[in-house]
Design an enzyme around this catalytic site. Sequence first.
Site, PDB file in Angstrom:
ATOM      1  N   THR A 282       1.697  -8.405  -1.000  1.00  0.00           N
ATOM      2  CA  THR A 282       1.915  -7.002  -1.380  1.00  0.00           C
ATOM      3  C   THR A 282       1.048  -5.987  -0.628  1.00  0.00           C
ATOM      4  O   THR A 282       1.572  -5.046  -0.027  1.00  0.00           O
ATOM      5  CB  THR A 282       1.681  -6.846  -2.893  1.00  0.00           C
TER       6      THR A 282
ATOM      7  N   HIS B 162       8.212 -13.933  -9.728  1.00  0.00           N
ATOM      8  CA  HIS B 162       7.175 -14.970  -9.833  1.00  0.00           C
ATOM      9  C   HIS B 162       7.421 -15.824 -11.078  1.00  0.00           C
ATOM     10  O   HIS B 162       7.424 -17.039 -11.023  1.00  0.00           O
ATOM     11  CB  HIS B 162       5.785 -14.336  -9.972  1.00  0.00           C
TER      12      HIS B 162
ATOM     13  N   ASP C 103       8.449  -4.881  -0.058  1.00  0.00           N
ATOM     14  CA  ASP C 103       7.356  -5.371   0.777  1.00  0.00           C
ATOM     15  C   ASP C 103       7.575  -6.794   1.283  1.00  0.00           C
ATOM     16  O   ASP C 103       7.019  -7.187   2.305  1.00  0.00           O
ATOM     17  CB  ASP C 103       6.015  -5.268   0.026  1.00  0.00           C
TER      18      ASP C 103
ATOM     19  N   HIS D 188       5.616 -15.849  -2.703  1.00  0.00           N
ATOM     20  CA  HIS D 188       5.787 -15.276  -1.364  1.00  0.00           C
ATOM     21  C   HIS D 188       4.425 -15.277  -0.708  1.00  0.00           C
ATOM     22  O   HIS D 188       3.419 -15.553  -1.372  1.00  0.00           O
ATOM     23  CB  HIS D 188       6.351 -13.855  -1.475  1.00  0.00           C
TER      24      HIS D 188
HETATM   25  P1  AMP Z   1       1.279  -9.987  -5.222  1.00  0.00           P
HETATM   26  O1  AMP Z   1       2.530 -10.423  -5.852  1.00  0.00           O
HETATM   27  O2  AMP Z   1       0.140 -10.888  -5.608  1.00  0.00           O
HETATM   28  O3  AMP Z   1       1.363  -9.848  -3.744  1.00  0.00           O
HETATM   29  O4  AMP Z   1       0.900  -8.543  -5.800  1.00  0.00           O
HETATM   30  C1  AMP Z   1       1.720  -7.846  -6.721  1.00  0.00           C
HETATM   31  C2  AMP Z   1       0.876  -7.014  -7.628  1.00  0.00           C
HETATM   32  O5  AMP Z   1       0.211  -5.972  -6.912  1.00  0.00           O
HETATM   33  C3  AMP Z   1       1.659  -6.253  -8.687  1.00  0.00           C
HETATM   34  O6  AMP Z   1       1.928  -7.014  -9.821  1.00  0.00           O
HETATM   35  C4  AMP Z   1       0.773  -5.071  -9.006  1.00  0.00           C
HETATM   36  O7  AMP Z   1       0.054  -5.300 -10.196  1.00  0.00           O
HETATM   37  C5  AMP Z   1      -0.220  -5.024  -7.852  1.00  0.00           C
HETATM   38  N1  AMP Z   1      -0.231  -3.684  -7.259  1.00  0.00           N
HETATM   39  C6  AMP Z   1       0.765  -3.082  -6.592  1.00  0.00           C
HETATM   40  N2  AMP Z   1       0.412  -1.839  -6.179  1.00  0.00           N
HETATM   41  C7  AMP Z   1      -0.848  -1.652  -6.595  1.00  0.00           C
HETATM   42  C8  AMP Z   1      -1.789  -0.580  -6.463  1.00  0.00           C
HETATM   43  N3  AMP Z   1      -1.465   0.558  -5.822  1.00  0.00           N
HETATM   44  N4  AMP Z   1      -3.013  -0.759  -6.996  1.00  0.00           N
HETATM   45  C9  AMP Z   1      -3.353  -1.904  -7.614  1.00  0.00           C
HETATM   46  N5  AMP Z   1      -2.511  -2.961  -7.776  1.00  0.00           N
HETATM   47  C10 AMP Z   1      -1.273  -2.836  -7.275  1.00  0.00           C
HETATM   48 ZN    ZN Z   2       4.633  -7.576  -3.315  1.00  0.00          ZN
HETATM   49 ZN    ZN Z   3       4.105 -11.134  -5.784  1.00  0.00          ZN
END
Ligand code: AMP
Ligand code: ZN
Ligand code: ZN
Length: 404
Positions: free
Chosen positions: A66, A191, A234, A340
């Site tokens: 992300t 997820h 993303d 991912h």
């Molecule tokens: P991931 O799936 O581990 O790559 O990350 C996804 C998570 O990123 C989401 O569940 C959100 O909680 C977190 N996230 C997305 N945008 C933000 C942001 N601007 N600040 C903090 N956390 C975020």
């Molecule tokens: Zn993401």
């Molecule tokens: Zn994710």
Amino acid sequence: MKKLFLFICLTFLTSGFAQNIPYTILISFDGFRWDYTNRGLTPNIELLKNEGVSSLSLQPVFPSKTFPNHYSIITGQYPQNHGIIANFFENPITGEKYSLGDTNAVRNPYWYWGEAFWETAERQGIKCASYFWPGSEVELDYRRPTYYEKYDHVRPYSTRIDGIINWLSLPFEKRPKFITLYFDAADTYGHRFGPNSKEIDFTIASLDSLIGNLVINLKKIEMYDSTNIILVSDHGMTEISKERFIDIDKILEGYNYKVDGNGPMVFINSENKEITQLYDFLKASEKNFKVYLKDEIPNHFKFSQNYLFGDIIMIADMGWSIMTNKDLENWGKYFNKGNHGYDNHHLDMHGYFIANGPSFKKNYKTGTLLNIDIYPLLCDIYKLTPKSNIDGKADRINFILKED
Ligand code: AMP
Ligand code: ZN
Ligand code: ZN
């Protein structure tokens, strides 16, 4: 006479010349895989797609996570250059840690080496706003958009849409021209239940209604015709399984090492500088993963030349997970069905891209686009000079713009 002149000037400013600069809302559905719009669940997105531009998919950068990807979309740079190399990482020299869950780190400009589009735009006179986006909350006024919201995971989605509509209802001089918007649901449920579940189908359908609401509200405030809507994600999502894991502690038993991360990609650091032995051993055990020394990562990943990287990088094959013994303790209990972060060239990792509005061609379908090209595309839309050393290229994407 004076009054009439003033009236003409104002009319000119608010309708003619100034309105040639369009409004743009860049909307990210986290983890919305490229093919989610092909399930017959997205009538509102379909309307935007048919009226505007859609690509087969949007290729993320590596690692397909992300924060690296949102920051690549908004800066036009690869993670090796913009500095957000993962969701969690450590500066090996100072020991400082970056984590998406750590508010202080997320707001610390020290980690963000790129120039976000809102920085480029604000400097050149375009007011921006962000209803969430990685990098939008940094604690330096001149690096943030004029209007921004601090990330709140549980903020109701309808409140986010209202926020956008309120910004776009501000008096002309205060109204932002470029706005970002973010929703996590497709990632969260992807997820938890996997990309082929009925739960993700339900999520896809509700995200689609959200777009329907946004369009209705934009029409109500008479902003729909002058607003570009760019829908992106993303990265995608792939199914994982409890059986497909790589037990890294078992493989490296007897060595001194430190593992950073888990799942699709991990860094391995040696604690007593036996990097070559560790690497040779991992290379000989290469099964369901690939291992590279940090200087030998294949060029197509565009993931090298950065001191933040660990000594060794391991990338799991699609659907496999690299786990430590500690991770494996919870593996059964908190098991996720989707993930991912894998090779960004694999189609399962690809996101989606749809663009609709006054700047874009109508009913135009194209092949895969690269997410690093979105920053130069935005610069073209607003006729701004982009930051000079970006990785994105306007001429790989600007054929989707309407010819003047
Ligand atoms: P991931 O799936 O581990 O790559 O990350 C996804 C998570 O990123 C989401 O569940 C959100 O909680 C977190 N996230 C997305 N945008 C933000 C942001 N601007 N600040 C903090 N956390 C975020
Ligand atoms: Zn993401
Ligand atoms: Zn994710």
